[in-house]
Design a protein around this motif. Structure first.
Motif, PDB file in Angstrom:
ATOM      1  N   VAL A 247     -65.813  46.218 -37.098  1.00 35.78           N
ATOM      2  CA  VAL A 247     -65.110  46.450 -38.357  1.00 35.78           C
ATOM      3  C   VAL A 247     -65.447  47.855 -38.863  1.00 35.78           C
ATOM      4  O   VAL A 247     -66.607  48.258 -38.895  1.00 35.78           O
ATOM      5  CB  VAL A 247     -65.507  45.395 -39.403  1.00 35.78           C
ATOM      6  N   GLY A 248     -64.407  48.604 -39.216  1.00 33.73           N
ATOM      7  CA  GLY A 248     -64.575  49.979 -39.677  1.00 33.73           C
ATOM      8  C   GLY A 248     -64.281  51.017 -38.614  1.00 33.73           C
ATOM      9  O   GLY A 248     -64.135  52.197 -38.946  1.00 33.73           O
ATOM     10  N   ASP A 249     -64.172  50.598 -37.344  1.00 36.36           N
ATOM     11  CA  ASP A 249     -63.870  51.547 -36.275  1.00 36.36           C
ATOM     12  C   ASP A 249     -62.390  51.915 -36.277  1.00 36.36           C
ATOM     13  O   ASP A 249     -61.560  51.249 -36.910  1.00 36.36           O
ATOM     14  CB  ASP A 249     -64.254  50.970 -34.911  1.00 36.36           C
ATOM     15  N   VAL A 250     -62.082  52.971 -35.542  1.00 34.13           N
ATOM     16  CA  VAL A 250     -60.705  53.453 -35.415  1.00 34.13           C
ATOM     17  C   VAL A 250     -60.120  52.952 -34.102  1.00 34.13           C
ATOM     18  O   VAL A 250     -60.766  53.019 -33.050  1.00 34.13           O
ATOM     19  CB  VAL A 250     -60.655  54.998 -35.468  1.00 34.13           C
ATOM     20  N   LEU A 251     -58.886  52.461 -34.172  1.00 36.18           N
ATOM     21  CA  LEU A 251     -58.183  51.965 -32.994  1.00 36.18           C
ATOM     22  C   LEU A 251     -56.931  52.804 -32.785  1.00 36.18           C
ATOM     23  O   LEU A 251     -56.126  52.978 -33.705  1.00 36.18           O
ATOM     24  CB  LEU A 251     -57.789  50.498 -33.177  1.00 36.18           C
ATOM     25  N   ARG A 252     -56.768  53.314 -31.562  1.00 38.56           N
ATOM     26  CA  ARG A 252     -55.578  54.110 -31.217  1.00 38.56           C
ATOM     27  C   ARG A 252     -54.766  53.350 -30.168  1.00 38.56           C
ATOM     28  O   ARG A 252     -55.303  52.953 -29.132  1.00 38.56           O
ATOM     29  CB  ARG A 252     -55.980  55.481 -30.681  1.00 38.56           C
ATOM     30  N   VAL A 253     -53.498  53.128 -30.479  1.00 37.00           N
ATOM     31  CA  VAL A 253     -52.605  52.411 -29.563  1.00 37.00           C
ATOM     32  C   VAL A 253     -51.285  53.162 -29.464  1.00 37.00           C
ATOM     33  O   VAL A 253     -50.931  53.967 -30.340  1.00 37.00           O
ATOM     34  CB  VAL A 253     -52.342  50.973 -30.046  1.00 37.00           C
ATOM     35  N   ASN A 254     -50.570  52.890 -28.372  1.00 38.27           N
ATOM     36  CA  ASN A 254     -49.232  53.443 -28.166  1.00 38.27           C
ATOM     37  C   ASN A 254     -48.210  52.320 -28.267  1.00 38.27           C
ATOM     38  O   ASN A 254     -48.381  51.264 -27.655  1.00 38.27           O
ATOM     39  CB  ASN A 254     -49.127  54.128 -26.801  1.00 38.27           C
ATOM     40  N   VAL A 255     -47.161  52.552 -29.030  1.00 41.51           N
ATOM     41  CA  VAL A 255     -46.082  51.592 -29.185  1.00 41.51           C
ATOM     42  C   VAL A 255     -44.804  52.226 -28.660  1.00 41.51           C
ATOM     43  O   VAL A 255     -44.532  53.410 -28.918  1.00 41.51           O
ATOM     44  CB  VAL A 255     -45.907  51.180 -30.656  1.00 41.51           C
ATOM     45  N   LEU A 256     -44.018  51.451 -27.915  1.00 36.99           N
ATOM     46  CA  LEU A 256     -42.815  51.988 -27.283  1.00 36.99           C
ATOM     47  C   LEU A 256     -41.654  52.056 -28.266  1.00 36.99           C
ATOM     48  O   LEU A 256     -41.511  51.234 -29.174  1.00 36.99           O
ATOM     49  CB  LEU A 256     -42.421  51.113 -26.092  1.00 36.99           C
ATOM     50  N   THR A 257     -40.799  53.061 -28.028  1.00 35.33           N
ATOM     51  CA  THR A 257     -39.551  53.183 -28.774  1.00 35.33           C
ATOM     52  C   THR A 257     -38.470  52.365 -28.091  1.00 35.33           C
ATOM     53  O   THR A 257     -38.572  52.060 -26.889  1.00 35.33           O
ATOM     54  CB  THR A 257     -39.111  54.648 -28.844  1.00 35.33           C
ATOM     55  N   PRO A 258     -37.412  51.964 -28.809  1.00 37.07           N
ATOM     56  CA  PRO A 258     -36.345  51.186 -28.178  1.00 37.07           C
ATOM     57  C   PRO A 258     -35.451  52.057 -27.306  1.00 37.07           C
ATOM     58  O   PRO A 258     -35.556  53.281 -27.311  1.00 37.07           O
ATOM     59  CB  PRO A 258     -35.581  50.620 -29.385  1.00 37.07           C
ATOM     60  N   GLY A 259     -34.567  51.401 -26.550  1.00 35.48           N
ATOM     61  CA  GLY A 259     -33.611  52.138 -25.739  1.00 35.48           C
ATOM     62  C   GLY A 259     -33.862  51.971 -24.264  1.00 35.48           C
ATOM     63  O   GLY A 259     -34.830  51.341 -23.815  1.00 35.48           O
ATOM     64  N   ALA A 260     -32.991  52.588 -23.485  1.00 30.01           N
ATOM     65  CA  ALA A 260     -33.080  52.494 -22.027  1.00 30.01           C
ATOM     66  C   ALA A 260     -34.262  53.268 -21.481  1.00 30.01           C
ATOM     67  O   ALA A 260     -34.799  52.927 -20.420  1.00 30.01           O
ATOM     68  CB  ALA A 260     -31.780  52.997 -21.397  1.00 30.01           C
ATOM     69  N   THR A 261     -34.663  54.346 -22.153  1.00 30.57           N
ATOM     70  CA  THR A 261     -35.809  55.149 -21.703  1.00 30.57           C
ATOM     71  C   THR A 261     -36.846  55.207 -22.819  1.00 30.57           C
ATOM     72  O   THR A 261     -36.955  56.189 -23.551  1.00 30.57           O
ATOM     73  CB  THR A 261     -35.353  56.571 -21.323  1.00 30.57           C
ATOM     74  N   PRO A 262     -37.601  54.144 -22.977  1.00 29.78           N
ATOM     75  CA  PRO A 262     -38.584  54.127 -24.064  1.00 29.78           C
ATOM     76  C   PRO A 262     -39.705  55.124 -23.813  1.00 29.78           C
ATOM     77  O   PRO A 262     -40.062  55.414 -22.669  1.00 29.78           O
ATOM     78  CB  PRO A 262     -39.102  52.687 -24.039  1.00 29.78           C
ATOM     79  N   ARG A 263     -40.252  55.623 -24.884  1.00 31.28           N
ATOM     80  CA  ARG A 263     -41.391  56.538 -24.798  1.00 31.28           C
ATOM     81  C   ARG A 263     -42.494  56.040 -25.730  1.00 31.28           C
ATOM     82  O   ARG A 263     -42.217  55.412 -26.766  1.00 31.28           O
ATOM     83  CB  ARG A 263     -40.983  57.958 -25.179  1.00 31.28           C
ATOM     84  N   PRO A 264     -43.745  56.291 -25.395  1.00 31.12           N
ATOM     85  CA  PRO A 264     -44.854  55.804 -26.230  1.00 31.12           C
ATOM     86  C   PRO A 264     -45.035  56.654 -27.481  1.00 31.12           C
ATOM     87  O   PRO A 264     -44.943  57.885 -27.436  1.00 31.12           O
ATOM     88  CB  PRO A 264     -46.064  55.916 -25.301  1.00 31.12           C
ATOM     89  N   VAL A 265     -45.281  55.982 -28.583  1.00 33.51           N
ATOM     90  CA  VAL A 265     -45.564  56.648 -29.852  1.00 33.51           C
ATOM     91  C   VAL A 265     -46.999  56.289 -30.245  1.00 33.51           C
ATOM     92  O   VAL A 265     -47.314  55.112 -30.421  1.00 33.51           O
ATOM     93  CB  VAL A 265     -44.585  56.215 -30.952  1.00 33.51           C
ATOM     94  N   PRO A 266     -47.881  57.284 -30.395  1.00 38.31           N
ATOM     95  CA  PRO A 266     -49.283  56.975 -30.722  1.00 38.31           C
ATOM     96  C   PRO A 266     -49.448  56.634 -32.210  1.00 38.31           C
ATOM     97  O   PRO A 266     -48.826  57.246 -33.070  1.00 38.31           O
ATOM     98  CB  PRO A 266     -50.028  58.262 -30.357  1.00 38.31           C
ATOM     99  N   PHE A 267     -50.301  55.655 -32.475  1.00 37.57           N
ATOM    100  CA  PHE A 267     -50.656  55.275 -33.844  1.00 37.57           C
ATOM    101  C   PHE A 267     -52.165  55.122 -33.925  1.00 37.57           C
ATOM    102  O   PHE A 267     -52.822  54.717 -32.957  1.00 37.57           O
ATOM    103  CB  PHE A 267     -49.983  53.969 -34.258  1.00 37.57           C
ATOM    104  N   THR A 268     -52.696  55.431 -35.098  1.00 42.04           N
ATOM    105  CA  THR A 268     -54.127  55.281 -35.357  1.00 42.04           C
ATOM    106  C   THR A 268     -54.317  54.303 -36.515  1.00 42.04           C
ATOM    107  O   THR A 268     -53.698  54.455 -37.573  1.00 42.04           O
ATOM    108  CB  THR A 268     -54.777  56.626 -35.715  1.00 42.04           C
TER     109      THR A 268
END
Length: 299
Positions: free
Chosen positions: A48-69
């Motif tokens: 608890v209190g740590d930072v988590l970084r993940v990538n979430v994909l965009t929609p569409g035929a060619t999705p790309r990762p979007v980083p979030f913190t």
């Protein structure tokens, strides 16, 4: 890893099933707070209190990762997060309705719902048929928790069996040691029993004396074992069972404790029976030969 973004009602209904192991639930108005499954916390060594970084994909035929913190504010254990599981796995990151409201248009979103059936798994076939009708025959993604729970229970059952086998092994070793100690004690007192027999004590009374002494020893051991079991109770259960039931503090089941104490006394007496029988059944001639010398010395 799956980033779950639900509407407020669905978000609350699902997290209501979760057990918070550390921290708290995210504030639904804050975009950057998340709650994570304990499997994510273990795999990424997060607290608890740590930072988590993940990538979430965009929609569409060619999705790309979007980083979030995100900031981890809670670690939970929800029904679908216990291994082994099928489908989406056990690694969940629970974002907030505020995150959904801000980013759902630009991300690959799969809305979902949680159903708690009144009559359990018996209603599942009817529910699946109705969902199929509503989707016009298109197959929905469903994850019945009843079958998932059965997998988890089998995994916990293996740990329980291992503990039972360990307890059985320790019990057998303890019985062997107790039997040896009681046999040695009875052997050392055989001469005294011979004197007591000459004084008129019957073999049955001598046998009862040895068994009563064993019962007293067993009672003392039962009290010590019960106290020790209560003292170490905060250390149990272990493994997945501890995550499912993490309550700490000393616990004592009166019925189990009484049954265990009674079993300890009975087992101790049973171990003493062979040695006490042999000591009480010394032949009369042998006793007659050994007793007078003792009596003359005492006179």
């Amino acid at each position: 890893m799956f980033l779950r973004t639900e509407l407020r009602r669905r978000w609350r209904s699902w997290l209501a099933l979760a057990l918070i192991l550390a921290g708290r639930l995210p504030d639904p108005r804050r975009v950057g707070e998340v709650d994570i499954s304990f499997t994510v916390a273990q795999a990424r060594h997060l607290r608890v209190g740590d930072v988590l970084r993940v990538n979430v994909l965009t929609p569409g035929a060619t999705p790309r990762p979007v980083p979030f913190t995100f900031r981890v504010v809670g670690i939970d254990a929800a029904p679908a997060e216990f291994p082994p599981q099928t489908g989406t796995g056990t690694d969940f990151v629970w974002a907030t309705p505020a995150f959904y409201a801000r980013h759902h248009s630009g991300l690959e979103i799969y809305p979902g719902g949680v159903l708690r059936l009144r009559h359990g798994a018996a209603e599942l076939p009817a529910v699946l048929r109705e969902i199929s009708r509503l989707t016009h025959g298109r197959p929905p993604l469903t994850y019945p928790l009843a079958t998932q729970s059965a997998n988890t229970e089998r995994s916990i059952h293996l740990q329980a069996v291992a503990l039972w086998l360990l307890a059985l092994l320790l019990g057998v070793i303890g019985m062997i040691i107790i039997a040896q100690l009681l046999a040695r004690q009875s052997f050392l007192e055989a001469d005294d029993f011979a004197v007591l027999r000459v004084l008129g004590i019957s073999p049955g009374q001598l046998l009862a004396t040895g068994l009563v002494r064993a019962a007293v020893i067993g009672a003392g051991g039962a009290v010590a074992a019960t106290a020790l079991a209560v003292a170490v109770s905060p250390l149990f259960p272990v493994g997945l069972a501890r995550i499912a039931d993490p309550s700490l503090g000393m616990r004592a089941d009166p019925v189990v404790s009484l049954a265990g104490a009674l079993a300890t006394v009975l087992v101790t007496v049973a171990c003493a029976v062979p040695a006490a029988w042999r000591a009480a059944a010394v032949p009369g001639e042998s006793a007659a030969r050994s007793a007078p010398a003792t009596i003359l010395r005492s006179g």
